[in-house]
Design a protein around this motif. Structure first.
Motif, PDB file in Angstrom:
ATOM      1  N   TYR A  35      -9.156   2.568  -1.684  1.00 56.44           N
ATOM      2  CA  TYR A  35      -9.444   1.877  -2.942  1.00 56.44           C
ATOM      3  C   TYR A  35      -8.244   1.889  -3.886  1.00 56.44           C
ATOM      4  O   TYR A  35      -8.393   1.843  -5.107  1.00 56.44           O
ATOM      5  N   ARG A  36      -7.049   1.940  -3.313  1.00 60.28           N
ATOM      6  CA  ARG A  36      -5.837   1.866  -4.125  1.00 60.28           C
ATOM      7  C   ARG A  36      -5.857   0.542  -4.885  1.00 60.28           C
ATOM      8  O   ARG A  36      -6.208  -0.493  -4.321  1.00 60.28           O
ATOM      9  N   HIS A  37      -5.499   0.572  -6.170  1.00 59.66           N
ATOM     10  CA  HIS A  37      -5.594  -0.645  -6.967  1.00 59.66           C
ATOM     11  C   HIS A  37      -4.516  -0.634  -8.044  1.00 59.66           C
ATOM     12  O   HIS A  37      -3.938   0.409  -8.329  1.00 59.66           O
ATOM     13  N   PRO A  38      -4.255  -1.807  -8.652  1.00 62.19           N
ATOM     14  CA  PRO A  38      -3.144  -1.885  -9.603  1.00 62.19           C
ATOM     15  C   PRO A  38      -3.385  -1.043 -10.851  1.00 62.19           C
ATOM     16  O   PRO A  38      -4.528  -0.828 -11.274  1.00 62.19           O
ATOM     17  N   ALA A  39      -2.280  -0.578 -11.444  1.00 62.79           N
ATOM     18  CA  ALA A  39      -2.352   0.124 -12.722  1.00 62.79           C
ATOM     19  C   ALA A  39      -2.880  -0.851 -13.778  1.00 62.79           C
ATOM     20  O   ALA A  39      -2.708  -2.064 -13.657  1.00 62.79           O
ATOM     21  N   PRO A  40      -3.522  -0.304 -14.839  1.00 69.49           N
ATOM     22  CA  PRO A  40      -4.082  -1.181 -15.872  1.00 69.49           C
ATOM     23  C   PRO A  40      -3.050  -2.156 -16.441  1.00 69.49           C
ATOM     24  O   PRO A  40      -3.382  -3.303 -16.750  1.00 69.49           O
ATOM     25  N   GLY A  41      -1.799  -1.708 -16.552  1.00 65.28           N
ATOM     26  CA  GLY A  41      -0.754  -2.554 -17.130  1.00 65.28           C
ATOM     27  C   GLY A  41      -0.509  -3.836 -16.369  1.00 65.28           C
ATOM     28  O   GLY A  41       0.038  -4.805 -16.906  1.00 65.28           O
ATOM     29  N   LEU A  42      -0.913  -3.861 -15.098  1.00 62.56           N
ATOM     30  CA  LEU A  42      -0.726  -5.085 -14.315  1.00 62.56           C
ATOM     31  C   LEU A  42      -1.818  -6.114 -14.609  1.00 62.56           C
ATOM     32  O   LEU A  42      -1.762  -7.238 -14.132  1.00 62.56           O
ATOM     33  N   LYS A  94      -1.757  -3.517  -2.657  1.00 64.74           N
ATOM     34  CA  LYS A  94      -2.912  -3.136  -3.476  1.00 64.74           C
ATOM     35  C   LYS A  94      -2.510  -2.558  -4.830  1.00 64.74           C
ATOM     36  O   LYS A  94      -3.184  -2.787  -5.827  1.00 64.74           O
ATOM     37  N   SER A  95      -1.431  -1.748  -4.864  1.00 58.76           N
ATOM     38  CA  SER A  95      -1.094  -1.087  -6.130  1.00 58.76           C
ATOM     39  C   SER A  95       0.013  -1.801  -6.891  1.00 58.76           C
ATOM     40  O   SER A  95       0.011  -1.806  -8.114  1.00 58.76           O
ATOM     41  N   GLY A  96       0.973  -2.400  -6.174  1.00 56.91           N
ATOM     42  CA  GLY A  96       2.121  -2.979  -6.863  1.00 56.91           C
ATOM     43  C   GLY A  96       2.137  -4.496  -6.898  1.00 56.91           C
ATOM     44  O   GLY A  96       2.990  -5.097  -7.550  1.00 56.91           O
ATOM     45  N   LEU A  97       1.182  -5.128  -6.170  1.00 57.88           N
ATOM     46  CA  LEU A  97       1.099  -6.589  -6.096  1.00 57.88           C
ATOM     47  C   LEU A  97       2.408  -7.207  -5.597  1.00 57.88           C
ATOM     48  O   LEU A  97       2.904  -8.196  -6.148  1.00 57.88           O
ATOM     49  N   VAL A  98       2.975  -6.590  -4.553  1.00 60.27           N
ATOM     50  CA  VAL A  98       4.222  -7.097  -3.970  1.00 60.27           C
ATOM     51  C   VAL A  98       4.083  -7.199  -2.451  1.00 60.27           C
ATOM     52  O   VAL A  98       3.237  -6.533  -1.841  1.00 60.27           O
ATOM     53  N   ARG A 126      22.390  -3.992 -11.441  1.00 55.83           N
ATOM     54  CA  ARG A 126      21.769  -5.310 -11.558  1.00 55.83           C
ATOM     55  C   ARG A 126      20.444  -5.176 -12.317  1.00 55.83           C
ATOM     56  O   ARG A 126      19.672  -4.252 -12.073  1.00 55.83           O
ATOM     57  N   ASP A 127      20.197  -6.095 -13.275  1.00 51.16           N
ATOM     58  CA  ASP A 127      18.945  -6.045 -14.034  1.00 51.16           C
ATOM     59  C   ASP A 127      17.784  -6.548 -13.179  1.00 51.16           C
ATOM     60  O   ASP A 127      17.879  -7.596 -12.558  1.00 51.16           O
ATOM     61  N   LEU A 128      16.682  -5.791 -13.159  1.00 54.93           N
ATOM     62  CA  LEU A 128      15.480  -6.211 -12.434  1.00 54.93           C
ATOM     63  C   LEU A 128      14.303  -6.204 -13.392  1.00 54.93           C
ATOM     64  O   LEU A 128      14.211  -5.355 -14.273  1.00 54.93           O
ATOM     65  N   THR A 129      13.386  -7.164 -13.186  1.00 54.47           N
ATOM     66  CA  THR A 129      12.188  -7.221 -14.017  1.00 54.47           C
ATOM     67  C   THR A 129      11.097  -6.342 -13.410  1.00 54.47           C
ATOM     68  O   THR A 129      10.794  -6.457 -12.223  1.00 54.47           O
ATOM     69  N   ALA A 130      10.532  -5.467 -14.213  1.00 55.30           N
ATOM     70  CA  ALA A 130       9.448  -4.586 -13.775  1.00 55.30           C
ATOM     71  C   ALA A 130       8.180  -4.931 -14.538  1.00 55.30           C
ATOM     72  O   ALA A 130       8.236  -5.293 -15.710  1.00 55.30           O
ATOM     73  N   LEU A 131       7.040  -4.835 -13.850  1.00 59.16           N
ATOM     74  CA  LEU A 131       5.762  -5.014 -14.524  1.00 59.16           C
ATOM     75  C   LEU A 131       5.156  -3.636 -14.770  1.00 59.16           C
ATOM     76  O   LEU A 131       5.308  -2.733 -13.937  1.00 59.16           O
ATOM     77  N   PRO A 132       4.474  -3.457 -15.887  1.00 57.10           N
ATOM     78  CA  PRO A 132       3.944  -2.140 -16.235  1.00 57.10           C
ATOM     79  C   PRO A 132       3.039  -1.597 -15.135  1.00 57.10           C
ATOM     80  O   PRO A 132       2.157  -2.315 -14.651  1.00 57.10           O
ATOM     81  N   GLY A 133       3.282  -0.354 -14.725  1.00 59.57           N
ATOM     82  CA  GLY A 133       2.431   0.255 -13.710  1.00 59.57           C
ATOM     83  C   GLY A 133       2.985   0.140 -12.309  1.00 59.57           C
ATOM     84  O   GLY A 133       2.410   0.703 -11.374  1.00 59.57           O
ATOM     85  N   GLN A 134       4.084  -0.582 -12.118  1.00 57.75           N
ATOM     86  CA  GLN A 134       4.659  -0.674 -10.778  1.00 57.75           C
ATOM     87  C   GLN A 134       5.500   0.565 -10.472  1.00 57.75           C
ATOM     88  O   GLN A 134       6.143   1.134 -11.356  1.00 57.75           O
TER      89      GLN A 134
END
Lengths: 514, 103
Positions: free
Chosen positions: A73-80, A195-199, B23-31
């Protein structure tokens, strides 16, 4: 202050800011034992914790992850800001209700939930001389954890009257030439990062290995926009045919398989059974894979190789129970039908060591639904043991029903495990120059030399002669392969420390902790 | 165009930047650090001690230690576990990451 006592002596805290304290409503004081410590907040640990708290136990949950749910059930952090976190999951509601219960119990002070806490060992505490074994059952347990990330990790110590080990599993890998190239990732690894990083690891991802997880991974990757040219499955689905009665008793699992099958068809994913990726090609990253047909024993058949271009490969051969905390305490193990080692557990989820319970993948790979059931059953048993009063015996029909469901799902898991057990011929694709131990960069030829010329008959002796399994991962990635090359069945996990521990934490241990 | 983002919907909080080898990279919060790197199409951020071979994330769950990287000067961080923070300086880790200790 965190709920658990930092082992560091007062005034010796690291200069860097400590991780924020968890919002425990009422932290137990440092030396008071809680009723139950749960290691792992995946499906089994979570179900056990909320059930035990509901039965009146004071519970601490220690989990290495940032959020509850474990790997499944790994899922993205709220910030995502995911509006539909369940889109990447099967059975998300089962998690959502238990997470809500966890938060409610946390607010009420019945559960202390400690994320980012990796338990590295569990030792018997209580009376001097108390220890594992029926002769001198431990009256309490001391759990040591590393909290937070370097260079700011803190040492944390928790004392509990009962322990539930819900440490889950990691992925089984069978090496092949080129598997260390960037872009070759674990099938579960690709799933976890999505699941967690959306990548995604690439735009065109081949999924390979063996086991039902591959279908779920391929479906997720395709749904997230990757092209999946093929799912390459080493086993043959006809192996299920002999287990038809077991399959038919699990319509939910069949429906799940149909969902995965439908997703693959919708995304035009080819399913190749009795095939394996025998080599990954590329210089700085994977550019293509070679796929070959296998015989019944998983030997690659000459003349069947073909090349599939891709920019990533997600590969895995099912899961391996993660047992080092349990084996370190002397818990008995058994061989599962997939060739992995699992804990011996009784009808109440008790290990062979009094005071220690386990649930989920540690008792044999069986999936999230089974883990939820086993966690709940374990909690009922623990509540009875801790209260020591029959008044807390479960009433009604729930426990008998869960017990029946567990038997049904275990039978299904065993059928799956047997169908996907690696055939002995897989080492046929392992050229001598192929790296087997990723950490120590030990090629197959050196391991074969240790086994064939120097007389090594097990993974431990191979390690002493070649360093395979001596690196950072402590044999998690190469263990099954080294065992196969040494001609033995994989041995049970044995790791004195389940994760890296700063020397200062060891230096600062209380002398009475052993 | 399907993407992980379109699959789960919603809107991430404000993005921020980290640097990788300048190099500058864009991060999203929680990654995690590894997720930020994958998001930028970077798959390798370490070279091995013996062969100098490139490595990146493999198991994705903290078990394999292949994704070790140097974050803000501290080597041997598991990129798949360590959350990326605004302004982080991430650098490729050569071998042990402790060349400064070589004698």
């Amino acid at each position: 202050m965190p709920a658990a006592a930092p082992a560091a002596a007062a005034g010796r805290a690291p200069a860097a800011a400590a991780a924020p304290a968890p919002a425990a409503a009422r932290a137990p004081d440092s030396d008071a034992a809680v009723d139950l410590a749960v290691v792992g907040a995946g499906p089994a640990g979570l179900a056990a914790a909320v059930t035990a708290a509901g039965l009146g136990l004071r519970v601490i949950v220690l989990d290495a992850g940032d959020r509850p749910g474990g790997q499944f059930y790994r899922h993205p952090a709220p910030g995502l800001g995911a509006a539909r976190p369940g889109a990447l999951h099967h059975g998300w509601d089962a998690f959502a209700t238990r997470e809500a219960a966890l938060r409610a119990h946390e607010s009420a002070g019945r559960i202390t939930y400690l994320p980012r806490h990796h338990v590295w060992t569990v030792v018997p505490g209580g009376e001097p001389g108390a220890g594992p074994g029926p002769a001198a059952p431990a009256t309490e347990w001391i759990l040591h954890a590393v909290a937070g990330h370097a260079p700011e990790e803190r040492a944390v110590r928790v004392t509990a009257r009962a322990v539930l080990l819900a440490t889950g599993a990691y992925e089984r890998q069978l090496p092949f030439p080129g598997w260390t190239l960037p872009g070759v990732v674990g099938a579960g690894g690709a799933q976890a990062m999505l699941k967690s990083g959306l990548v995604l690891p690439g735009k065109r991802v081949v999924v390979a290995g063996s086991g039902p997880l591959l279908l779920a991974v391929a479906g997720s990757l395709a749904a997230a926009g990757a092209a999946v040219p093929a799912v390459v499955e080493a086993a043959s689905y006809t192996a299920y045919a002999g287990r038809l009665p077991v399959l038919l008793r699990n319509p939910g699992k069949l429906a799940e398989a149909a969902v995965h099958g439908g997703a693959l068809a919708r995304h035009h994913v080819r399913l190749l059974t009795r095939h394996a990726v025998t080599e990954a090609h590329g210089t700085d990253r994977v550019e293509a894979v070679t796929v070959a047909r296998l015989d019944r024993d998983w030997r690659p058949l000459p003349g069947t190789a073909r090349r599939i271009p891709c920019d990533a490969l997600a590969v895995g051969h099912g899961l391996v129970p993660q047992l080092e905390l349990a084996t370190g305490l002397g818990c008995a193990t058994r061989r599962s039908s997939d060739g992995t080692v699992a804990l011996v557990l009784d009808a109440e989820q008790r290990t062979s060591v009094p005071g220690l319970w386990s649930a989920g993948e540690t008792g044999g790979i069986g999936g999230a639904q089974l883990a939820l059931i086993e966690g709940e059953l374990a909690a009922h048993s623990i509540a009875g043991a801790v209260h020591g009063a029959p008044g807390h015996a479960p009433r009604g029909r729930r426990v008998p029903r869960l017990t029946r469901d567990r038997a049904r799902l275990r039978a299904f898991a065993d059928a799956m495990a047997a169908a996907h057990r690696p055939g002995e011929g897989w080492t046929g694709w392992l050229r001598d120059d192929a790296v087997v131990c990723r950490c120590e960069e030990v090629p197959a030829g050196r391991i074969r030399e240790a086994a064939e010329d120097l007389g090594a008959r097990d993974a431990r002796t191979v390690k002493l002669l070649t360093r395979a399994g001596m690196g950072w991962c402590q044999g998690r990635m190469c263990g099954p392969a080294v065992s196969a090359l040494a001609g033995e069945e994989p041995a049970a996990d044995r790791r004195p420390l389940s994760c890296p521990v700063p020397l200062r934490h060891l230096a600062e241990l209380h002398t009475g902790d052993r | 165009m399907r993407s992980p983002r379109s699959l789960v919907g919603g809107t991430p909080a404000a993005a921020y930047e980290i640097t990788f080898d300048g190099r500058d990279l864009t991060a999203l919060p929680g990654q995690s650090v590894a997720a930020v790197l994958w998001g930028a199409g970077i798959l390798a951020w370490r070279t091995t001690r013996e062969g100098g071979a490139p490595r990146g994330a493999f198991c994705g769950i903290g078990s394999c230690y292949d994704c070790l990287v140097t974050v803000n000067g501290s080597p041997n961080q598991r990129a798949c576990l360590v959350p990326a923070r605004p302004g982080d300086t991430v650098t490729t880790q050569e071998g042990t990451g402790h060349a400064d200790l070589a004698v």
